[in-house]
Motif scaffolding. Structure first.
Motif, short mmCIF file in Angstrom:
data_model
loop_
_atom_site.label_atom_id
_atom_site.label_comp_id
_atom_site.label_asym_id
_atom_site.label_seq_id
_atom_site.Cartn_x
_atom_site.Cartn_y
_atom_site.Cartn_z
N LEU A 80 0.81 -1.22 0.00
CA LEU A 80 0.00 0.00 0.00
C LEU A 80 0.84 1.27 0.00
N ASN A 81 0.17 2.36 -0.36
CA ASN A 81 0.80 3.67 -0.45
C ASN A 81 0.32 4.59 0.66
N GLU A 82 1.15 5.58 0.96
CA GLU A 82 0.78 6.57 1.97
C GLU A 82 -0.56 7.21 1.62
N GLY A 83 -1.44 7.29 2.60
CA GLY A 83 -2.75 7.91 2.39
C GLY A 83 -3.84 6.96 1.98
N ASP A 84 -3.49 5.70 1.60
CA ASP A 84 -4.53 4.72 1.25
C ASP A 84 -5.47 4.52 2.44
N ILE A 85 -6.75 4.35 2.14
CA ILE A 85 -7.76 4.17 3.19
C ILE A 85 -8.06 2.68 3.33
N ILE A 86 -7.99 2.19 4.57
CA ILE A 86 -8.30 0.79 4.85
C ILE A 86 -9.38 0.68 5.91
N THR A 87 -10.08 -0.45 5.90
CA THR A 87 -11.12 -0.72 6.89
C THR A 87 -11.15 -2.23 7.14
N PRO A 88 -11.46 -2.68 8.35
CA PRO A 88 -11.39 -4.11 8.65
C PRO A 88 -12.57 -4.89 8.08
N LEU A 89 -12.32 -6.17 7.77
CA LEU A 89 -13.36 -7.07 7.30
C LEU A 89 -13.76 -8.07 8.38
N THR A 90 -13.06 -8.04 9.51
CA THR A 90 -13.35 -8.93 10.63
C THR A 90 -13.47 -8.10 11.90
N GLU A 91 -14.42 -8.46 12.75
CA GLU A 91 -14.65 -7.71 13.99
C GLU A 91 -14.28 -8.58 15.19
N GLN A 92 -13.01 -8.48 15.60
CA GLN A 92 -12.58 -9.22 16.79
C GLN A 92 -12.99 -8.51 18.06
#
Length: 213
Positions: A80-92
């Motif tokens: 990934l690159n700086e500033g990329d937006i991520i979000t989780p797919l699993t809720e631990q």
């Protein structure tokens, strides 16, 4: 007309358009990484759910594990690159779904399969606005309702894209996104200052003791 009245009228006149997130963003799942290549040293760090700050959102370094490096082969699309937006797919942890984080550095972090990458469609959704939209209560509620109802709940890129949102025109998005980002940056600076105060206090006490001696 007072400034407040003018701002209030502006809010009332703001045009909001209904979309499915699929019309505004691309959402992709990360790579499946073999545990045989996990390592305590290396150049590439695999992202985990521990990189999401559940208290207030944002990115944090994962200090709960030592084998966070990955020494196997990784396709460029997952680095990934700086500033990329991520979000989780699993809720631990309860409330994790819908949390967003920005990648702090290019060429270092690998998108793993529990992490979704969110890319905005150019001219339709401002990235800063998107960062807060994904983590808004309206999206979180839809993700929670659609998540697999197991002890550890899961979502998917398709379920994220199926969420319904209302957004203003692109120029308004940019203004809102910039304001919210500026506020978050100021909060982060104040937090770092507060974190350093005990260290500064210890240093000043030590200096006083040395002068007294």
């Amino acid at each position: 007309m007072s400034t407040f009245a003018s701002q209030n009228e502006s809010k009332q006149n703001m045009k909001m358009t209904k979309y499915k997130l699929s019309e505004l963003v691309e959402v992709t799942r990360g790579a499946s990484l073999s545990g045989q290549f996990y390592a305590e040293e290396g150049k590439l760090v695999r992202l985990t759910l521990g990189n999401f700050n559940i208290n207030g959102g944002g990115f944090k370094e994962n200090t709960s594990k030592t084998d966070l490096y990955f020494t196997g082969t990784v396709r460029d699309e997952f680095i990934l690159n700086e500033g990329d937006i991520i979000t989780p797919l699993t809720e631990q942890s309860l409330g994790l779904l819908g949390t967003t984080a920005r990648i702090p550095e290019s060429g270092k972090y690998i998108q793993s399969q529990d992490v979704a990458l969110v890319r905005c469609k150019k001219g339709l959704l401002d990235p800063n606005f998107c960062y807060y939209l994904i983590s808004s209560s309206i999206v979180r509620q839809q993700l929670s309702a659609a998540a697999q109802q197991t002890k550890i709940r899961h979502t998917s890129p398709e379920k994220i894209k199926d969420c319904t949102v209302w957004v203003p025109d692109f120029d308004v998005q940019k203004n809102i996104g910039r304001i919210l980002t500026d506020i978050d940056n100021k909060i982060a600076i104040n937090r770092r200052i507060n974190d350093n105060l005990p260290m500064l206090d210890r240093s000043s006490r030590g200096a006083r003791v040395r002068r007294a001696a």
